[in-house]
Design a protein around this motif. Structure first.
Motif, PDB file in Angstrom:
ATOM      1  N   ALA A  98       0.879  -1.006   0.080  1.00  0.00           N
ATOM      2  CA  ALA A  98      -0.163   0.095  -0.028  1.00  0.00           C
ATOM      3  C   ALA A  98       0.751   1.203   0.017  1.00  0.00           C
ATOM      4  O   ALA A  98       1.692   1.444   0.769  1.00  0.00           O
ATOM      5  CB  ALA A  98      -0.962  -0.097   1.310  1.00  0.00           C
ATOM      6  N   THR A 108      -5.588  -4.495   3.167  1.00  0.00           N
ATOM      7  CA  THR A 108      -6.756  -4.494   2.402  1.00  0.00           C
ATOM      8  C   THR A 108      -6.852  -5.408   1.453  1.00  0.00           C
ATOM      9  O   THR A 108      -5.838  -5.523   0.642  1.00  0.00           O
ATOM     10  CB  THR A 108      -6.690  -2.932   1.844  1.00  0.00           C
ATOM     11  N   VAL A 124      -4.159   1.913  -3.238  1.00  0.00           N
ATOM     12  CA  VAL A 124      -5.290   0.929  -2.921  1.00  0.00           C
ATOM     13  C   VAL A 124      -6.803   1.559  -3.317  1.00  0.00           C
ATOM     14  O   VAL A 124      -7.151   2.619  -3.160  1.00  0.00           O
ATOM     15  CB  VAL A 124      -5.583   1.155  -1.249  1.00  0.00           C
ATOM     16  N   TYR A 155      -3.322  -5.856  -0.018  1.00  0.00           N
ATOM     17  CA  TYR A 155      -2.368  -4.736  -0.020  1.00  0.00           C
ATOM     18  C   TYR A 155      -1.950  -4.659   1.488  1.00  0.00           C
ATOM     19  O   TYR A 155      -2.920  -4.451   2.462  1.00  0.00           O
ATOM     20  CB  TYR A 155      -3.189  -3.393  -0.175  1.00  0.00           C
TER      21      TYR A 155
END
Length: 226
Positions: free
Chosen positions: A74, A215, A83, A103
């Motif tokens: 990220a 993420t 992201v 991420y």
């Protein structure tokens, strides 16, 4: 939304940020370790569970595609974050995902080789207007850790009512279960978000663990008419 079901959904994945410090079973061969406990992880406090402690999310879509996925760092550089962010839409329908990108923070990325590490398995989600059913079967293979190659399976099923608020999907589970590939990790989840463009869809969620945020972005397509 009730956090329990979503935390269960990604509780296993929070282990990614502590993978290099965790214990593993005996190596299956030189440099490769399998970390695959079968203990069921507490799925929080759903409204009601299945009598046998499981979570029936049938019917399952047929001919599920294989997930082809990996990792990225990220980056919040001058150009903004790399992201993806959710744009919203009506998620009604059955979605099957064939691509996953995890991420991770630069701290977590320093624990393994993100270029050669992979995510495989299958994932689908169904939203019929009132009820959600989700089934995620992931195998994360982390290359280049201090312990060698770590293979971490996780299996999660959730069923419950849901509401869409802006770009977020809030799920109140009636049942949820997760068999995690690693000890908890203490992660917390922010919930689910959704984007769609016709029959192309994206499911996004972020968890926070000991080495920062992860993420998870799932991309796929909708089957049938919503």
């Amino acid at each position: 939304m009730k956090r329990g079901g979503i935390v269960a959904f990604l509780g296993a994945l929070s282990a990614l940020v502590i993978a290099c410090g965790g214990e593993s079973d005996e190596p299956t061969d030189a440099g490769t370790r399998i970390d695959a406990p079968t203990e069921m992880i507490d799925a929080g406090t759903p409204d009601a569970g299945e009598p046998d402690g499981g979570c029936d999310v049938s019917p399952e879509p047929t001919e599920l595609p294989d997930i082809a996925g990996g990792f990225a760092v990220a980056d919040d550089g001058d150009g903004g974050s790399n992201v993806p962010v959710a744009t919203g839409g009506d998620p009604t329908g059955t979605w099957v995902f064939d691509d996953a990108t995890f991420y991770v923070s630069s701290t977590a990325a320093g624990m393994f080789d993100i270029e050669t590490s992979t995510v495989t398995g299958s994932a689908w989600a169904a939203f019929d207007g009132t009820e959600a059913r989700l089934d995620f079967e992931f195998v994360t293979t982390l290359e280049g850790t201090l312990a060698g190659t770590l293979v971490r399976p996780s299996s999660t099923q959730i069923r419950g009512s849901y509401v869409v608020e802006g770009t977020s999907i809030g799920i109140t589970p009636t049942c949820a279960q997760s068999s995690a590939g690693g000890a908890g990790g203490g992660g917390s989840a922010r919930g689910l978000a959704f984007s769609m463009d016709g029959d192309d869809g994206r499911l996004i969620t972020t968890i926070t663990g000991t080495a920062g945020e992860i993420t998870i972005v799932l991309d796929g397509t909708r089957r049938g008419t919503p």
